[in-house]
Scaffold this motif. Structure first.
Motif, PDB file in Angstrom:
ATOM      1  N   ARG A   1      30.644   1.760  47.313  1.00 46.51           N
ATOM      2  CA  ARG A   1      30.286   2.887  46.450  1.00 46.51           C
ATOM      3  C   ARG A   1      29.421   2.410  45.287  1.00 46.51           C
ATOM      4  O   ARG A   1      28.418   3.033  44.938  1.00 46.51           O
ATOM      5  CB  ARG A   1      31.554   3.573  45.940  1.00 46.51           C
ATOM      6  N   ILE A   2      29.782   1.289  44.689  1.00 50.88           N
ATOM      7  CA  ILE A   2      28.991   0.731  43.584  1.00 50.88           C
ATOM      8  C   ILE A   2      27.589   0.362  44.083  1.00 50.88           C
ATOM      9  O   ILE A   2      26.585   0.659  43.429  1.00 50.88           O
ATOM     10  CB  ILE A   2      29.688  -0.494  42.950  1.00 50.88           C
ATOM     11  N   SER A   3      27.527  -0.244  45.245  1.00 54.38           N
ATOM     12  CA  SER A   3      26.240  -0.606  45.837  1.00 54.38           C
ATOM     13  C   SER A   3      25.387   0.631  46.089  1.00 54.38           C
ATOM     14  O   SER A   3      24.178   0.627  45.823  1.00 54.38           O
ATOM     15  CB  SER A   3      26.460  -1.372  47.135  1.00 54.38           C
ATOM     16  N   GLN A   4      25.995   1.700  46.590  1.00 51.61           N
ATOM     17  CA  GLN A   4      25.246   2.939  46.834  1.00 51.61           C
ATOM     18  C   GLN A   4      24.650   3.473  45.536  1.00 51.61           C
ATOM     19  O   GLN A   4      23.486   3.879  45.501  1.00 51.61           O
ATOM     20  CB  GLN A   4      26.166   3.999  47.456  1.00 51.61           C
ATOM     21  N   ILE A   5      25.453   3.478  44.485  1.00 52.22           N
ATOM     22  CA  ILE A   5      24.965   3.959  43.184  1.00 52.22           C
ATOM     23  C   ILE A   5      23.783   3.116  42.723  1.00 52.22           C
ATOM     24  O   ILE A   5      22.760   3.641  42.288  1.00 52.22           O
ATOM     25  CB  ILE A   5      26.106   3.927  42.146  1.00 52.22           C
ATOM     26  N   GLU A   6      23.918   1.803  42.840  1.00 47.65           N
ATOM     27  CA  GLU A   6      22.876   0.899  42.342  1.00 47.65           C
ATOM     28  C   GLU A   6      21.650   0.837  43.243  1.00 47.65           C
ATOM     29  O   GLU A   6      20.612   0.326  42.847  1.00 47.65           O
ATOM     30  CB  GLU A   6      23.478  -0.484  42.119  1.00 47.65           C
ATOM     31  N   ASN A   7      21.759   1.395  44.444  1.00 47.70           N
ATOM     32  CA  ASN A   7      20.599   1.526  45.317  1.00 47.70           C
ATOM     33  C   ASN A   7      19.937   2.889  45.159  1.00 47.70           C
ATOM     34  O   ASN A   7      19.020   3.228  45.898  1.00 47.70           O
ATOM     35  CB  ASN A   7      20.987   1.287  46.778  1.00 47.70           C
ATOM     36  N   GLY A   8      20.429   3.663  44.187  1.00 43.81           N
ATOM     37  CA  GLY A   8      19.813   4.951  43.902  1.00 43.81           C
ATOM     38  C   GLY A   8      20.308   6.080  44.774  1.00 43.81           C
ATOM     39  O   GLY A   8      19.744   7.168  44.762  1.00 43.81           O
ATOM     40  N   ASN A   9      21.368   5.846  45.532  1.00 50.40           N
ATOM     41  CA  ASN A   9      21.922   6.885  46.392  1.00 50.40           C
ATOM     42  C   ASN A   9      22.916   7.706  45.576  1.00 50.40           C
ATOM     43  O   ASN A   9      24.123   7.619  45.772  1.00 50.40           O
ATOM     44  CB  ASN A   9      22.586   6.252  47.616  1.00 50.40           C
ATOM     45  N   LEU A  10      22.388   8.493  44.653  1.00 48.14           N
ATOM     46  CA  LEU A  10      23.230   9.218  43.723  1.00 48.14           C
ATOM     47  C   LEU A  10      23.641  10.599  44.230  1.00 48.14           C
ATOM     48  O   LEU A  10      24.649  11.139  43.795  1.00 48.14           O
ATOM     49  CB  LEU A  10      22.527   9.361  42.373  1.00 48.14           C
TER      50      LEU A  10
END
Length: 112
Positions: A67-76
């Motif tokens: 989930r943290i990785s998704q956020i930091e990849n711009g998958n908001l």
């Protein structure tokens, strides 16, 4: 200027898109994706500055490191507001939301 004539950006963009075969919608989607990725990079920098690894922050927020990785990849778009609010709070930032309705803009506050 081109041949003494002013070329407006919208006309220039239309010409470029036509030559490249990309629709205006595809172009807008790509621009939005780049903006999301750029925001994700800033969020990762905030996390690192706050002294967290992805795994540490995930544990603190009771989410998976994915989930943290998704956020930091711009998958908001697939994240819920509370996860984003908690992420930002943990790294010392705030989430601000605004609403535009019938020509009036206002900010939503105190969503917790």
């Amino acid at each position: 200027m081109q041949n003494g004539n002013v070329v407006h950006f919208d006309d220039y963009l239309s010409d470029v898109l036509q030559e490249s075969g990309i629709s205006r919608e595809e172009f807008s989607e790509q621009v939005n994706r780049l903006k999301q990725q750029h925001l994700g990079l800033h969020l990762a920098d905030l996390r690192k500055t706050a002294g967290f690894t992805q795994k540490q922050l995930a544990s603190k927020l009771h989410v998976t490191p994915i989930r943290i990785s998704q956020i930091e990849n711009g998958n908001l778009a697939k994240q819920n507001i509370s996860t984003l609010t908690n992420y930002l709070s943990a790294v010392g930032a705030d989430l601000k939301l605004s609403v535009s309705f019938a020509g009036t803009d206002f900010e939503l506050t105190d969503l917790n």
